[in-house]
Scaffold this motif. Structure first.
Motif, PDB file in Angstrom:
ATOM      1  N   LYS A 190       0.842  -1.195   0.000  1.00  0.00           N
ATOM      2  CA  LYS A 190       0.000   0.000   0.000  1.00  0.00           C
ATOM      3  C   LYS A 190       0.881   1.251   0.000  1.00  0.00           C
ATOM      4  O   LYS A 190       1.989   1.261   0.533  1.00  0.00           O
ATOM      5  N   LEU A 194      -3.623   3.299  -0.767  1.00  0.00           N
ATOM      6  CA  LEU A 194      -3.963   2.750  -2.077  1.00  0.00           C
ATOM      7  C   LEU A 194      -2.941   1.698  -2.480  1.00  0.00           C
ATOM      8  O   LEU A 194      -1.762   1.781  -2.116  1.00  0.00           O
ATOM      9  N   ALA A 248      -9.212   3.696  -6.851  1.00  0.00           N
ATOM     10  CA  ALA A 248      -8.185   4.729  -6.974  1.00  0.00           C
ATOM     11  C   ALA A 248      -8.681   5.901  -7.812  1.00  0.00           C
ATOM     12  O   ALA A 248      -8.420   7.068  -7.487  1.00  0.00           O
ATOM     13  N   GLU A 295     -11.001   7.973  -5.679  1.00  0.00           N
ATOM     14  CA  GLU A 295     -10.242   8.741  -4.695  1.00  0.00           C
ATOM     15  C   GLU A 295      -9.595   9.958  -5.346  1.00  0.00           C
ATOM     16  O   GLU A 295      -9.580  11.057  -4.774  1.00  0.00           O
TER      17      GLU A 295
END
Length: 387
Positions: free
Chosen positions: A28, A224, A311, A314
């Motif tokens: 991550k 992420l 992603a 976001e």
């Protein structure tokens, strides 16, 4: 060949299963996302209204300390504010009348007034018991134990208002409600109650955090996925990220994407990942506009990938917050002062005649009979005084 229904369902589930393992297997990356102030306005200078009680004063003091430490806003010293209130006989109660607000605005200049009122802060203490059954692994006998619990709770309620001192308009208001509690447990008699101060601290910290988010921009961290495959240098880019070298990671990811466009002999899953990784690095750098098309390209190549979907969302959210922050900055910027208007042109005042010239004209008027002798002598005396 026909598949049975269970077998078909297994095959349909395989992509989701693979994505689940991709999220677990890959590392991550933390990216910071900045939110604008909850008021939608950046306040440069503020003062706290006199608190009506000790609880309100405690919360106002805690807020003052954090705001001063942030360096993002100027806080009017309470002693100065109290002196202004006393000098102007505006009172020092927790209630600020509109007329008082208007006067304060003139005295303190462009500022916001924060009014903090803790309406309720009631502590309570309760006790509870619970039987817990287990089996002794040696004797295989059932063991019954009585767990006693002492609980300290707080019923907390406060209101916060932010008022524009220049107009008296309420920028924003928030009601803060919380019921924190702490627990002590024991199997040997009743334990002591948790300290009242510790429970109060929980409520005040929560309230303070909410108010600070009203007044200041604030950040949060999102995690992420980043792919560290050995293909297209993804693993080396991840090593650079772990070392905190965003520039080095960006160079490797850009090189990896170029390689992916030239090398078509790899497994299909690696090509969208090359776009995605570069997008994530741009995201981590705060370059949301550059990250967005890269993440979209990855999702276009693999539309069912939840990692790519998350992603992209976001990044879209971060871009929207960035735009909101810019709008806040624009609204909060002082208006440009108009250029000074040129002074209107005025006719030049005629130059004053010299005493000699005035004497000459006076004599001409006397000879023409326009002045009698008395007037002539009086005017002549005035002019001669100047000489």
């Amino acid at each position: 060949m026909r598949l049975s229904v269970p077998a078909a369902l297994v095959l349909l589930a395989l992509p989701v299963h693979a994505q689940f393992w991709s999220e677990l297997a890959n590392p991550k990356v933390e990216v910071a996302v900045t939110h604008p102030p909850g008021l939608g306005l950046k306040i440069a200078r503020l003062a706290f209204a006199p608190a009506p009680d000790a609880n309100s004063r405690e919360l106002a003091d805690a807020l003052t300390a954090d705001l001063v430490q942030s360096g993002q806003v100027e806080v009017v010293d309470r002693a100065h504010l109290d002196a202004v209130l006393k000098e102007q006989e505006l009172g020092a109660s927790g209630y600020i009348e509109p007329a008082t607000i208007a006067k304060l605005g003139k005295l303190l200049g462009p500022s916001a007034l924060v009014i903090v009122n803790v309406n309720r802060s009631d502590l309570s203490h309760t006790q509870a018991t619970k039987e817990e059954r287990s089996t002794d692994y040696k004797t295989k006998q059932e063991v019954v134990r009585l767990r006693r619990t002492s609980i300290t709770s707080l019923d907390f309620s406060a209101t916060v208002q932010v008022v524009d001192l220049s107009t008296g308009r309420v920028f924003g208001a928030q009601r803060l409600e919380d019921t924190p509690s702490l627990v002590n447990s024991s199997y040997d008699g009743w334990p002591a109650y948790p300290r009242d101060a510790d429970v109060r601290r929980l409520a005040f910290e929560t309230a303070k955090g909410k108010v600070l988010r009203m007044l200041l921009p604030w950040s949060e961290t999102r995690k992420l996925t980043f792919f560290d495959d050995s293909v297209f240098g993804m693993d080396r880019a991840h090593e650079r990220l772990k070392a905190g070298d965003l520039r080095g990671a960006l160079d490797l990811a850009e090189t990896g994407l170029a390689q992916s466009k030239a090398d078509k002999g790899q497994k299909p899953k690696y090509y969208p990942r090359a776009y995605y990784n570069l997008g994530i690095i741009r995201f981590a750098q705060g370059q949301y506009e550059e990250a967005l098309p890269l993440l979209r390209s990855a999702l276009d190549m693999q539309p069912d990938a939840s990692i790519f979907q998350n992603a992209l969302k976001e990044c879209e959210d971060a871009l929207a917050l960035q735009d909101a922050l810019r709008r806040v900055e624009a609204r909060s910027a002082p208006a440009a002062e108009p250029a000074p208007r040129p002074a209107p042109e005025t006719a030049a005042a005629p130059a004053k005649a010299s005493p000699e010239e005035r004497l000459k004209r006076l004599q001409e008027l006397y000879k023409k009979g326009l002045l009698d002798k008395k007037e002539y002598e009086a005017k002549k005396a005035e002019i001669l005084k100047e000489l």
